[in-house]
Design an enzyme around this catalytic site. Sequence first.
Site, short mmCIF file in Angstrom:
data_model
loop_
_atom_site.label_atom_id
_atom_site.label_comp_id
_atom_site.label_asym_id
_atom_site.label_seq_id
_atom_site.Cartn_x
_atom_site.Cartn_y
_atom_site.Cartn_z
CG ASN A 51 8.44 -76.35 32.90
OD1 ASN A 51 7.81 -77.07 32.01
ND2 ASN A 51 7.98 -75.08 32.61
CD GLU A 85 0.67 -68.34 30.89
OE1 GLU A 85 1.89 -68.78 30.64
OE2 GLU A 85 0.43 -67.59 32.00
N PRO A 111 9.51 -74.34 39.85
CG PRO A 111 9.00 -73.88 37.54
CD PRO A 111 10.14 -73.96 38.71
CG LEU A 156 12.09 -68.05 28.40
CD1 LEU A 156 11.15 -68.50 27.42
CD2 LEU A 156 13.50 -68.33 27.93
N GLY A 213 7.21 -63.28 33.75
CA GLY A 213 5.82 -63.19 33.53
C GLY A 213 5.15 -64.10 32.95
CB CYS A 224 5.34 -69.47 30.64
SG CYS A 224 7.09 -69.37 30.78
CG ASP A 238 2.46 -0.34 70.14
OD1 ASP A 238 2.55 -1.75 69.95
OD2 ASP A 238 3.12 0.17 70.79
#
Length: 572
Positions: free
Chosen positions: A126, A347, A123, A426, A224, A257, A495
């Site tokens: 970091n 967040e 990312p 994590l 997440g 995070c 029939d």
Amino acid sequence: MAAVTASAPTDKDLASIAEARALARRAKEAQLLLAEFSQAQVDAIVDAMAAAVTPQAEALARLAVEETGFGVVADKTQKNLFASQHVHEFIKPMKTVGVINRIEDKKVIEIAEPFGVVAAVIPSTNPTSTAIYKILISIKARCAVVMTPHPSAARCITCTADIMNEAGRRAGLPDGAIGWMKTVTLEGTQELMKAREVSVILATGGMGLVRAAYSAGKPAYGVGPGNAPCYIESSADVRKAANDILIGKSFDGGLLCSSPNSVVVDQAIEAETRRQFLDQGGYFLSAAEAETLAKQLVTPQRLPNPAFVGKSATFIAQKVGITVPANTRALIAELKGVGRDYPLSFEKLCPVLSYYIVKDWREGCERCKEILRYGGMGHTMSIHSQNDAVILEFGLHKPAYRICVNTPTTHGSIGLTTGLDPAMTLGCGGFGGNITSDNISPRHLINVKRVAYELRPATRTVPEVARVPEVPLPRAPENSPPEAISNVVLTSRIDKFLASRGLVPHVSSALHEAQAPGSTAQPEKFICEDDVRQAVKEGRKLLIGERTIITPAARDAGEAARIFVHAGWPSS
């Protein structure tokens, strides 16, 4: 609404895809060699890489801040050293080659097998510390690794990988065992993750990228969002709690995070808590200021504004037009609820805290659950308390897999200030849609083979105590079999029934003759589609038996027209 169509790949996309394929092939070739290395060879390579990158920790941190615009050089330096020293010291004694365990009482031998080529997504938040960490744990597990950097951090990640690769090569690392993409696009990253040479994915990044990793058809370790709540219980050391939260929130601009995102405090100690935050650099926003900040910090997609990510509290305040003291470490907004109606409850990835007052620990428990459900399931939270019973209740009932006690969530979650395994990735477990709740280490990049000796001989007979008493099978009722109905009688009944419904079957006299007692009519030997067509035209049936050969087309047409009549089966 107009249909959405996928855009054609650009030249850069095609170049990125080609590069991903080439790097995956090289890594696979290196993997075959690396898999045969001894523990001593692997450890020598890992030691050399850690030793080479450690002196460059500050230079790489500075490069990361200059390139991405995120974070603080001193804090990024600490994260780089955490990866190159703390993580390295943790994995150094770990057995990852050959026999790694013997369970004597069970006569089981456990043998390590490398997972295979690792696709590592790095990312921008970091970048250098994550690159150091993922390279070390991959090579320690004898897994070749190919990294795909975030485009806005490609230069600092490339520099980090180059330093470690050069040191590893000097220590005997196979060529291609560490690779990194230089032309980075989303298409190239997806191609790398789906490459057949790749065995496992280490995905660190936004939820879209993590979901792409999970859909690549490979085992994947993803994470997440954090949105960590920090609960201050009435028995807490309030001064330390406020300092821990501010340290964690301001560390590297709140980029990790697991950084604190909300304060939940008992009403009995709220006044003292507020005073401690004010004394130590917290700034409490007025309702109007909080609304102004929310409008500029939170995008319509409920994501943090990139212009504020990783920036200082004073920088953010100045950008939104709020005057704060020069020593402000975090902006604090008191909220009454959690969710879409309260934008600052999500967040934030910057030094902004939401602040909640609760009656007691039970109400605090429910508030923390709400916060975690709004974007932090399975990740991290903290509790500041001296009451072990309450601490245990939080451990038992919170949907977070890292519950840090009397320490900053930022530092505690990664194992810097706690006994957790040191890691930069994590897992969020089942709560967060991840395969594991662990801090990821080389153990997650090896498979374990087990050699198991016999402990108990197999027996052919069931032990006496386990036998089930024999019970005779029930007999069928002794009723006389129903009287057989002749074909003629059955046909006559059918029939009559059809005639009562206004339906008269077209059965040829030849067919009635064939069904009459003593009839000499014989089933057809062969029937093709033309035979069926002719029979339909003439309004007659075709008598077939068990030896009649019928072409597939004829069978379909005949059954559709209902012209087949089965001759009686021969008597036994």
